[in-house]
Design a protein around this motif. Structure first.
Motif, PDB file in Angstrom:
ATOM      1  N   SER A 157       0.818  -1.198   0.000  1.00  0.00           N
ATOM      2  CA  SER A 157       0.000   0.000   0.000  1.00  0.00           C
ATOM      3  C   SER A 157       0.864   1.265   0.000  1.00  0.00           C
ATOM      4  CB  SER A 157      -0.927  -0.013   1.220  1.00  0.00           C
ATOM      5  OG  SER A 157      -2.086   0.741   1.005  1.00  0.00           O
ATOM      6  N   SER A 158       1.818   1.308  -0.932  1.00  0.00           N
ATOM      7  CA  SER A 158       2.680   2.481  -1.117  1.00  0.00           C
ATOM      8  C   SER A 158       3.455   2.838   0.144  1.00  0.00           C
ATOM      9  CB  SER A 158       1.856   3.692  -1.598  1.00  0.00           C
ATOM     10  OG  SER A 158       1.213   3.414  -2.817  1.00  0.00           O
ATOM     11  N   PHE A 159       4.000   1.823   0.807  1.00  0.00           N
ATOM     12  CA  PHE A 159       4.857   2.053   1.968  1.00  0.00           C
ATOM     13  C   PHE A 159       6.269   2.389   1.505  1.00  0.00           C
ATOM     14  CE2 PHE A 159       1.630  -0.738   3.819  1.00  0.00           C
ATOM     15  CZ  PHE A 159       1.366  -0.120   5.037  1.00  0.00           C
ATOM     16  N   THR A 160       6.769   3.526   1.935  1.00  0.00           N
ATOM     17  CA  THR A 160       8.166   3.846   1.670  1.00  0.00           C
ATOM     18  C   THR A 160       9.057   3.028   2.607  1.00  0.00           C
ATOM     19  OG1 THR A 160       7.760   6.076   0.888  1.00  0.00           O
ATOM     20  CG2 THR A 160       9.917   5.655   1.817  1.00  0.00           C
ATOM     21  N   ILE A 161      10.132   2.500   2.057  1.00  0.00           N
ATOM     22  CA  ILE A 161      11.103   1.778   2.875  1.00  0.00           C
ATOM     23  C   ILE A 161      11.905   2.786   3.686  1.00  0.00           C
ATOM     24  CG2 ILE A 161      13.114   0.258   2.851  1.00  0.00           C
ATOM     25  CD1 ILE A 161      12.077  -0.915   0.237  1.00  0.00           C
ATOM     26  N   ASN A 162      11.897   2.623   4.996  1.00  0.00           N
ATOM     27  CA  ASN A 162      12.713   3.468   5.853  1.00  0.00           C
ATOM     28  C   ASN A 162      13.190   2.633   7.046  1.00  0.00           C
ATOM     29  OD1 ASN A 162      10.605   3.394   7.784  1.00  0.00           O
ATOM     30  ND2 ASN A 162       9.698   5.284   7.012  1.00  0.00           N
ATOM     31  N   PRO A 163      14.174   3.123   7.793  1.00  0.00           N
ATOM     32  CA  PRO A 163      14.733   2.318   8.885  1.00  0.00           C
ATOM     33  C   PRO A 163      13.712   1.923   9.940  1.00  0.00           C
ATOM     34  CG  PRO A 163      16.226   4.121   8.327  1.00  0.00           C
ATOM     35  CD  PRO A 163      14.960   4.365   7.562  1.00  0.00           C
ATOM     36  N   GLU A 164      12.771   2.814  10.229  1.00  0.00           N
ATOM     37  CA  GLU A 164      11.762   2.505  11.240  1.00  0.00           C
ATOM     38  C   GLU A 164      10.948   1.283  10.840  1.00  0.00           C
ATOM     39  OE1 GLU A 164       7.935   4.646  13.467  1.00  0.00           O
ATOM     40  OE2 GLU A 164       8.997   5.657  11.846  1.00  0.00           O
ATOM     41  N   ARG A 165      10.513   1.253   9.579  1.00  0.00           N
ATOM     42  CA  ARG A 165       9.695   0.128   9.125  1.00  0.00           C
ATOM     43  C   ARG A 165      10.509  -1.143   8.931  1.00  0.00           C
ATOM     44  NH1 ARG A 165       6.409   4.079   5.006  1.00  0.00           N
ATOM     45  NH2 ARG A 165       4.784   4.692   6.477  1.00  0.00           N
ATOM     46  N   VAL A 169       9.703  -5.140  10.011  1.00  0.00           N
ATOM     47  CA  VAL A 169       9.244  -6.020   8.943  1.00  0.00           C
ATOM     48  C   VAL A 169      10.289  -6.028   7.828  1.00  0.00           C
ATOM     49  CG1 VAL A 169       6.748  -5.758   9.343  1.00  0.00           C
ATOM     50  CG2 VAL A 169       7.963  -4.117   7.862  1.00  0.00           C
ATOM     51  N   ASP A 170      10.222  -7.020   6.959  1.00  0.00           N
ATOM     52  CA  ASP A 170      11.007  -6.997   5.735  1.00  0.00           C
ATOM     53  C   ASP A 170      10.237  -6.197   4.688  1.00  0.00           C
ATOM     54  OD1 ASP A 170      12.919  -8.564   6.897  1.00  0.00           O
ATOM     55  OD2 ASP A 170      12.427 -10.389   5.776  1.00  0.00           O
ATOM     56  N   MET A 171      10.965  -5.504   3.795  1.00  0.00           N
ATOM     57  CA  MET A 171      10.334  -4.715   2.752  1.00  0.00           C
ATOM     58  C   MET A 171      11.054  -4.940   1.436  1.00  0.00           C
ATOM     59  SD  MET A 171       9.387  -1.161   4.743  1.00  0.00           S
ATOM     60  CE  MET A 171       8.000  -0.842   3.638  1.00  0.00           C
ATOM     61  N   VAL A 172      10.322  -5.446   0.446  1.00  0.00           N
ATOM     62  CA  VAL A 172      10.881  -5.749  -0.868  1.00  0.00           C
ATOM     63  C   VAL A 172      10.587  -4.575  -1.796  1.00  0.00           C
ATOM     64  CG1 VAL A 172      10.783  -7.292  -2.857  1.00  0.00           C
ATOM     65  CG2 VAL A 172      10.633  -8.232  -0.534  1.00  0.00           C
ATOM     66  N   SER A 173      11.633  -3.908  -2.273  1.00  0.00           N
ATOM     67  CA  SER A 173      11.451  -2.710  -3.087  1.00  0.00           C
ATOM     68  C   SER A 173      10.813  -3.031  -4.431  1.00  0.00           C
ATOM     69  CB  SER A 173      12.789  -2.000  -3.300  1.00  0.00           C
ATOM     70  OG  SER A 173      13.721  -2.842  -3.942  1.00  0.00           O
ATOM     71  N   TYR A 174       9.870  -2.159  -4.857  1.00  0.00           N
ATOM     72  CA  TYR A 174       9.199  -2.397  -6.136  1.00  0.00           C
ATOM     73  C   TYR A 174       8.938  -1.128  -6.952  1.00  0.00           C
ATOM     74  CZ  TYR A 174       4.659  -1.082  -3.985  1.00  0.00           C
ATOM     75  OH  TYR A 174       3.617  -0.425  -3.362  1.00  0.00           O
ATOM     76  N   PHE A 175       9.230   0.044  -6.415  1.00  0.00           N
ATOM     77  CA  PHE A 175       8.912   1.271  -7.150  1.00  0.00           C
ATOM     78  C   PHE A 175       9.653   2.419  -6.493  1.00  0.00           C
ATOM     79  CE2 PHE A 175       6.272   4.946  -8.284  1.00  0.00           C
ATOM     80  CZ  PHE A 175       6.032   4.712  -9.631  1.00  0.00           C
ATOM     81  N   SER A 176      10.021   3.429  -7.272  1.00  0.00           N
ATOM     82  CA  SER A 176      10.679   4.619  -6.739  1.00  0.00           C
ATOM     83  C   SER A 176       9.760   5.821  -6.921  1.00  0.00           C
ATOM     84  CB  SER A 176      12.013   4.872  -7.456  1.00  0.00           C
ATOM     85  OG  SER A 176      12.639   6.032  -6.960  1.00  0.00           O
ATOM     86  N   ALA A 177       9.367   6.427  -5.815  1.00  0.00           N
ATOM     87  CA  ALA A 177       8.462   7.576  -5.862  1.00  0.00           C
ATOM     88  C   ALA A 177       9.151   8.806  -5.290  1.00  0.00           C
ATOM     89  CB  ALA A 177       7.184   7.286  -5.078  1.00  0.00           C
ATOM     90  N   GLY A 178       8.844   9.944  -5.866  1.00  0.00           N
ATOM     91  CA  GLY A 178       9.321  11.217  -5.337  1.00  0.00           C
ATOM     92  C   GLY A 178       8.156  12.170  -5.195  1.00  0.00           C
ATOM     93  N   THR A 179       8.444  13.424  -5.035  1.00  0.00           N
ATOM     94  CA  THR A 179       7.412  14.459  -4.989  1.00  0.00           C
ATOM     95  C   THR A 179       7.368  15.184  -6.325  1.00  0.00           C
ATOM     96  OG1 THR A 179       7.535  14.826  -2.607  1.00  0.00           O
ATOM     97  CG2 THR A 179       6.744  16.661  -3.935  1.00  0.00           C
ATOM     98  N   SER A 180       6.155  15.470  -6.797  1.00  0.00           N
ATOM     99  CA  SER A 180       5.967  16.245  -8.024  1.00  0.00           C
ATOM    100  C   SER A 180       5.098  17.463  -7.732  1.00  0.00           C
ATOM    101  CB  SER A 180       5.298  15.397  -9.116  1.00  0.00           C
ATOM    102  OG  SER A 180       6.168  14.414  -9.607  1.00  0.00           O
ATOM    103  N   LEU A 181       5.397  18.547  -8.442  1.00  0.00           N
ATOM    104  CA  LEU A 181       4.602  19.771  -8.373  1.00  0.00           C
ATOM    105  C   LEU A 181       3.667  19.796  -9.579  1.00  0.00           C
ATOM    106  CD1 LEU A 181       4.092  22.648  -7.116  1.00  0.00           C
ATOM    107  CD2 LEU A 181       5.808  23.478  -8.755  1.00  0.00           C
ATOM    108  N   VAL A 182       2.367  19.944  -9.325  1.00  0.00           N
ATOM    109  CA  VAL A 182       1.365  19.979 -10.391  1.00  0.00           C
ATOM    110  C   VAL A 182       0.710  21.355 -10.401  1.00  0.00           C
ATOM    111  CG1 VAL A 182      -0.681  18.862 -11.371  1.00  0.00           C
ATOM    112  CG2 VAL A 182       0.941  17.520 -10.006  1.00  0.00           C
ATOM    113  N   VAL A 183       0.552  21.906 -11.605  1.00  0.00           N
ATOM    114  CA  VAL A 183      -0.026  23.235 -11.773  1.00  0.00           C
ATOM    115  C   VAL A 183      -1.019  23.195 -12.933  1.00  0.00           C
ATOM    116  CG1 VAL A 183       2.052  24.364 -10.909  1.00  0.00           C
ATOM    117  CG2 VAL A 183       1.796  23.968 -13.374  1.00  0.00           C
TER     118      VAL A 183
END
Length: 329
Positions: A157-165, A169-183
């Motif tokens: 459910s779009s969980f970002t991998i970070n040290p806390e998580r 739990v184990d987290m298998v990477s599947y996508f790279s998301a960033g921030t986008s500006l929309v206008v």
């Protein structure tokens, strides 16, 4: 809850939605503002079940808004043999999901079927392992505890991998998301991410963009410029509607969400520049469990044979493709 809350610098439109989500990172609250009232809605659940079982072949469906059928996925017998016996027993992988985040995971117009980029990838991974998949809906904040407690065999459910998580739990990477500006299309105001002072900007409550806009607002005020006029809404779809209705000049959102919103706006909006502050999403699995390595290997096969990219392209989120899947432990 009040429908709208006002402060000296920040405006909230607090709509009656059932969920806020902490997506890519936990956002810190606006200083001096009672955002706890907004975030308290995280205690309200999303009702209903998921899509039920899915055929392991996963090849016949057509995604909403897409003319491209899901690619067929063949079982890998060697990987299937590595699936823990407890998961193989019923032949179905149970996945926790909070389906209110298009195009990653959301509910189809029938009101019950869970669809989206993450859902298609999860279904393909399960098929590679010789499994069907059942998506069970729940609160975003309850999915990781649900995996830990055995309610779900996985979470997607779009969980970002970070040290806390990855510490729990184990987290298998599947996508790279960033921030986008929309206008607005054509960017008539000439807006950039570094020029938001004094402008009305929309963000979704509880996302990393909420944290980001706080920092940008503090920088504006510290430089003696006008503060950012923030509209914070509980649902990303409402943030997008605010932009289309000219209630805000810009919105900040996760890159796949922004790309999908632009596609659905039919030429009325556009993304400025490239995504920034990128981080990987991960499939949530039990800590140090036997399922993590087979899931990673199955996803890597999908990446290598092109199935993965075809799924991303169905949802117009190919910019977030990764080339190597890893287990974050």
């Amino acid at each position: 809850m009040a429908r709208s809350c006002r402060s000296e610098h920040v405006r909230f439109d607090c709509l009656d939605h059932t969920m806020t989500r902490l997506r890519r990172r936990r956002a810190r609250p606006f200083a001096g503002l009672a955002v706890a009232a907004v975030l308290a809605l995280a205690g309200c659940g999303v009702g209903g079940d998921g899509s039920g079982g899915r055929d392991p072949a996963a090849g016949a469906g057509v995604a909403p808004g897409s003319d491209t059928p899901l690619p067929a996925v063949a079982r890998d017998d060697a990987l299937a043999a590595r699936v823990p016996a407890a998961v193989r027993a019923d032949g179905v992988l149970t996945v926790g999901v909070e389906p209110t985040y298009p195009p990653n995971e959301f509910t189809a117009p029938d009101g019950s079927t869970v669809v989206g980029m993450s859902v298609d990838l999860g279904t393909a991974v399960a098929a590679k392992l010789g499994l069907g998949v059942r998506y069970e809906t729940g609160q975003f904040s309850g999915i990781i505890p649900g995996v830990q407690g055995g309610r779900y065999e996985a979470g997607m459910s779009s969980f970002t991998i970070n040290p806390e998580r990855s510490g729990v739990v184990d987290m298998v990477s599947y996508f790279s998301a960033g921030t986008s500006l929309v206008v607005a299309a054509g960017n008539p105001e000439g807006i950039t991410p570094d020029d938001l002072c004094g402008r009305p900007v929309g963000v979704q409550a509880g996302t990393t963009q909420t944290e980001e806009v706080v920092g940008r607002d503090e920088a504006c005020v510290g430089a003696g410029r006008e503060p950012i006029r923030v509209t914070e809404l509980l649902a990303q779809t409402d943030v997008t509607l605010a932009l289309v209705a000219n209630r805000v000049d810009a919105m900040l959102a996760d890159s796949p969400v922004a790309s999908y919103a632009v596609t659905q706006s039919r030429g009325t909006t556009e993304i400025v520049g490239r995504p920034y502050d990128t981080a990987p999403y991960g499939i949530v699995l039990p800590k140090d469990g036997e399922l993590s390595d087979p899931v990673r290997a199955a996803l890597q096969e999908l990446i290598d044979d092109g199935t993965y990219r075809r799924i991303l392209d169905r949802w117009n989120v190919g910019d977030g493709a990764i080339t190597t899947s890893e287990v974050g432990r």
